[in-house]
Scaffold this active site. Structure first.
Site, short mmCIF file in Angstrom:
data_model
loop_
_atom_site.label_atom_id
_atom_site.label_comp_id
_atom_site.label_asym_id
_atom_site.label_seq_id
_atom_site.Cartn_x
_atom_site.Cartn_y
_atom_site.Cartn_z
N GLN A 26 39.03 10.75 -58.14
CA GLN A 26 37.88 11.54 -57.72
C GLN A 26 37.36 11.16 -56.33
O GLN A 26 36.66 11.96 -55.72
CB GLN A 26 36.76 11.43 -58.76
CG GLN A 26 37.16 12.02 -60.11
CD GLN A 26 36.04 11.98 -61.13
OE1 GLN A 26 35.91 11.00 -61.85
NE2 GLN A 26 35.23 13.02 -61.21
N HIS A 127 41.60 6.11 -65.82
CA HIS A 127 40.66 7.22 -65.69
C HIS A 127 41.49 8.47 -65.38
O HIS A 127 41.33 9.09 -64.33
CB HIS A 127 39.60 6.91 -64.64
CG HIS A 127 38.32 7.68 -64.82
ND1 HIS A 127 37.08 7.08 -64.92
CD2 HIS A 127 38.07 9.01 -64.95
CE1 HIS A 127 36.13 8.01 -65.07
NE2 HIS A 127 36.71 9.19 -65.09
N ASN A 171 39.00 5.31 -70.00
CA ASN A 171 37.81 6.13 -69.88
C ASN A 171 37.99 7.40 -70.71
O ASN A 171 38.93 8.17 -70.48
CB ASN A 171 37.58 6.54 -68.42
CG ASN A 171 36.36 7.45 -68.29
OD1 ASN A 171 35.23 6.99 -68.46
ND2 ASN A 171 36.57 8.73 -68.05
N GLU A 172 37.11 7.60 -71.66
CA GLU A 172 37.02 8.86 -72.41
C GLU A 172 38.37 9.38 -72.91
O GLU A 172 38.85 10.43 -72.45
CB GLU A 172 36.35 9.93 -71.55
CG GLU A 172 34.95 9.57 -71.11
CD GLU A 172 34.21 10.73 -70.43
OE1 GLU A 172 34.82 11.79 -70.20
OE2 GLU A 172 33.02 10.57 -70.15
N ASN A 300 29.63 6.89 -72.29
CA ASN A 300 29.28 7.90 -71.29
C ASN A 300 28.52 9.00 -72.00
O ASN A 300 29.01 9.54 -73.00
CB ASN A 300 30.53 8.50 -70.64
CG ASN A 300 31.31 7.48 -69.82
OD1 ASN A 300 30.84 6.37 -69.58
ND2 ASN A 300 32.49 7.86 -69.38
N TYR A 302 26.16 12.61 -71.40
CA TYR A 302 25.63 13.66 -70.51
C TYR A 302 24.72 14.65 -71.22
O TYR A 302 23.67 15.01 -70.70
CB TYR A 302 26.79 14.42 -69.83
CG TYR A 302 27.53 13.55 -68.84
CD1 TYR A 302 27.07 13.41 -67.53
CD2 TYR A 302 28.66 12.81 -69.21
CE1 TYR A 302 27.71 12.60 -66.62
CE2 TYR A 302 29.31 11.99 -68.31
CZ TYR A 302 28.83 11.88 -67.02
OH TYR A 302 29.47 11.06 -66.12
N GLU A 366 28.45 5.59 -67.92
CA GLU A 366 28.19 6.79 -67.11
C GLU A 366 27.02 7.56 -67.70
O GLU A 366 26.94 7.76 -68.91
CB GLU A 366 29.39 7.78 -67.11
CG GLU A 366 30.60 7.33 -66.35
CD GLU A 366 31.75 8.34 -66.42
OE1 GLU A 366 31.50 9.55 -66.68
OE2 GLU A 366 32.89 7.92 -66.23
N TRP A 414 26.49 7.85 -63.10
CA TRP A 414 27.59 8.68 -62.62
C TRP A 414 26.97 9.73 -61.72
O TRP A 414 26.21 10.55 -62.19
CB TRP A 414 28.36 9.35 -63.76
CG TRP A 414 29.52 10.11 -63.16
CD1 TRP A 414 29.52 11.40 -62.74
CD2 TRP A 414 30.81 9.58 -62.87
NE1 TRP A 414 30.73 11.71 -62.18
CE2 TRP A 414 31.54 10.62 -62.25
CE3 TRP A 414 31.42 8.32 -63.06
CZ2 TRP A 414 32.86 10.45 -61.82
CZ3 TRP A 414 32.73 8.17 -62.64
CH2 TRP A 414 33.44 9.22 -62.03
N GLU A 421 35.18 16.79 -58.88
CA GLU A 421 34.75 16.93 -60.27
C GLU A 421 35.82 17.68 -61.08
O GLU A 421 35.60 18.77 -61.60
CB GLU A 421 33.37 17.60 -60.34
CG GLU A 421 32.82 17.89 -61.73
CD GLU A 421 32.85 16.72 -62.72
OE1 GLU A 421 32.72 15.57 -62.30
OE2 GLU A 421 33.03 17.00 -63.92
N TRP A 422 37.02 17.11 -61.13
CA TRP A 422 38.12 17.61 -61.96
C TRP A 422 38.32 19.12 -61.80
O TRP A 422 38.42 19.59 -60.67
CB TRP A 422 37.90 17.17 -63.42
CG TRP A 422 37.68 15.68 -63.52
CD1 TRP A 422 36.54 15.04 -63.91
CD2 TRP A 422 38.62 14.63 -63.17
NE1 TRP A 422 36.71 13.66 -63.83
CE2 TRP A 422 37.97 13.38 -63.39
CE3 TRP A 422 39.95 14.59 -62.69
CZ2 TRP A 422 38.58 12.15 -63.16
CZ3 TRP A 422 40.56 13.36 -62.47
CH2 TRP A 422 39.89 12.17 -62.70
#
Ligand code: PNW
Length: 464
Positions: A26, A127, A171-172, A300, A302, A366, A414, A421-422
């Site tokens: 990223q 990641h 990560n995730e 993480n 959101y 995050e 984050w 952003e992907w």
């Protein structure tokens, strides 16, 4: 004249750490430098139609060349820790075979620069940037990938383990497995439910094997970062909505948390997986590896998810077997990702983890939000009051969970920088530092100055 930071009314425990996070693909750019191999994200982002506006991580924030300036900015904000990820294809360009010392050199320089500035490095090993050659051999749907991951982890630790004390394996894994192999909206862009369940399993096997390898090398603190969904039924009185919520909880949370904490693989998830394939990846002897004790659980968070049973809903791409399950919008404000803003759900999540799983120190690895930021050229300011409100609310939610007994030891925003952003490309900005991509200028947003105060006070004032 500098004013002394006033006492914090909402004060965090002594030793609580403050930081920010990023990920290699990223921010780094330098996609073809110093022997870096190709990852699935290079392939995916260069495939027309996959990423908004055809954006790629080829240049990104050019952090590979600007890391010294970036670390100086972090130091100015007072960050205690910085979580970055290591690019697997820089270290082992073909996924197998020789290690690329020039790739390790970059993280060596970055680590030393952080330590010189009194910032504790936290390294994430995966990641999402799987070497393309490993994907060509089956990717995470294949058991071998887990072994390749552990070899790579050992190679990184051999070089950096004397200076990096905190390691995050993955990560995730939910995103890697289900956005990558089922929904196909992330790399490698496959839409193969059977492969996604295999991937979820092999990611956790890779986590366990890497944890063992890191420990064998003497690593001090090892953990994994998950992004548990905070799921609730649209109508708590509805048995159908509650059953739909259970299904999604299994497919998003228990599929990782149960094996991680030594429980049997969740039977309901296995049943769904078997609708799509044989699930022959499951082996009894792996359970102990996957459940290798960890020192830290990264979370993480959101936004929350509301679930409802709706007979005619097709399955969501990321949740194979979720026919009849709908995700009604959560009323209230949203970020520019369209994600609902609900700080209390973070308290709910932390409280649930403490109640349902063994105690392990938690770090929020995050938390943050994308908003429509604008650089005011006249003043040089990025006024992001909405982000400050988001972060403030979520920090209060973390504090409430700690007061209720949750063992949370740190909080990382984050993200440090606006970045790739992907699938959304560069149009979504999560940073507390603005990046003007044409010039690569960095401009700390108002939220960065606000966060600096939070860190200086070790907490928040009584009211936002
Ligand atoms: C996380 N979803 O990704 C990642 O760890 C970051 O790299 C990313 O930039 C950040 O959150 C913001 O998106 C996610 O669609 C991406 O559910 C997508 C989802 C969840 C997390």
């Amino acid at each position: 004249m500098e004013q002394a930071a006033p006492e914090a009314a909402v004060s965090f425990p002594p030793g609580f750490v403050w930081g920010a996070a990023t990920a290699a693909y990223q921010i780094e750019g330098a996609a073809a430098e110093d022997g870096r191999g190709r990852s699935i994200w290079d392939t995916f982002s260069h495939t027309p139609g996959k990423v908004h506006a055809g954006d790629t991580g080829d240049v990104a924030c050019d952090h590979y060349h600007r890391y010294e300036q970036d670390v100086a900015t972090m130091a100015g904000l007072g960050l205690g820790v910085y979580r970055f990820s290591i690019s697997w294809p820089r270290i082992r360009p073909d996924g197998i075979g020789p290690v690329n010392p020039a790739g390790l050199d970059f993280y060596d320089r970055l680590t030393d620069t952080l330590i010189d500035r009194d910032i504790d490095p936290v390294a994430t090993l995966y990641h999402w940037d799987l070497p393309q050659s490993l994907e060509d051999a089956g990717g995470w749907a294949t058991r071998d990938t887990a072994y390749r991951f552990a070899e790579y982890a050992a190679a990184v630790h051999a070089r950096l383990g004397d200076r990096i004390s905190t390691w995050i394996t993955l990560n995730e894994p939910w995103c890697a497995a289900f956005l990558g192999y089922a929904a196909g909206v992330h790399a490698p862009g496959r839409q193969d439910p059977a492969a996604s369940f295999a991937a979820a399993y092999h990611l956790m096997l890779g986590h366990g094997l890497a944890t063992e390898a890191l420990r064998a090398g003497g690593a001090n603190r090892v953990g994994i970062t998950l992004n548990p969904a905070v799921v609730r039924p649209a109508d708590p009185a509805s048995a159908a909505d509650t059953a739909a919520t259970q299904l999604i909880d299994g497919l998003h949370n228990r599929v990782f948390l149960d094996p991680l904490f030594g429980r049997e693989y969740p039977a309901d998830v296995l049943e769904v997986a078997r609708r799509f394939g044989t699930a022959d990846w499951l082996r009894d002897t792996d359970a102990g590896v996957i459940a290798t004790p960890i020192d830290l659980l990264g979370i993480n968070y959101y936004a929350p998810t509301v679930v409802a049973a709706r007979g005619d809903s097709p399955a969501a791409g990321a949740y194979p077997g979720s026919e009849g399950v709908a995700f009604p919008p959560v009323p209230g404000p949203v970020t520019s990702m369209g994600w609902p803003i609900e700080p209390a759900s973070l308290t709910t999540l932390l409280t649930r983890l403490a109640a349902d799983y063994p105690t392990v120190p938690i770090w929020i690895t995050e938390n943050g939000a994308a908003f429509d930021d604008h650089l005011d050229v006249a003043t040089g300011r990025v006024a992001d009051a909405d982000r400050i409100r988001y972060l403030d609310g979520h920090l209060r939610a973390v504090h409430a969970a700690i007061s209720g007994g949750a063992d949370v030891r740190g909080y990382l925003v984050w993200s440090f920088l606006d970045n790739f952003e992907w699938a959304e490309g560069y149009r979504k900005r999560f940073g507390i530092v603005y990046v003007d991509y044409p010039t690569q200028a960095r401009v700390p947003k108002d939220s960065a100055r606000w966060y600096q105060q939070v860190i200086a006070r070790h907490g928040l004032p009584a009211t936002p």
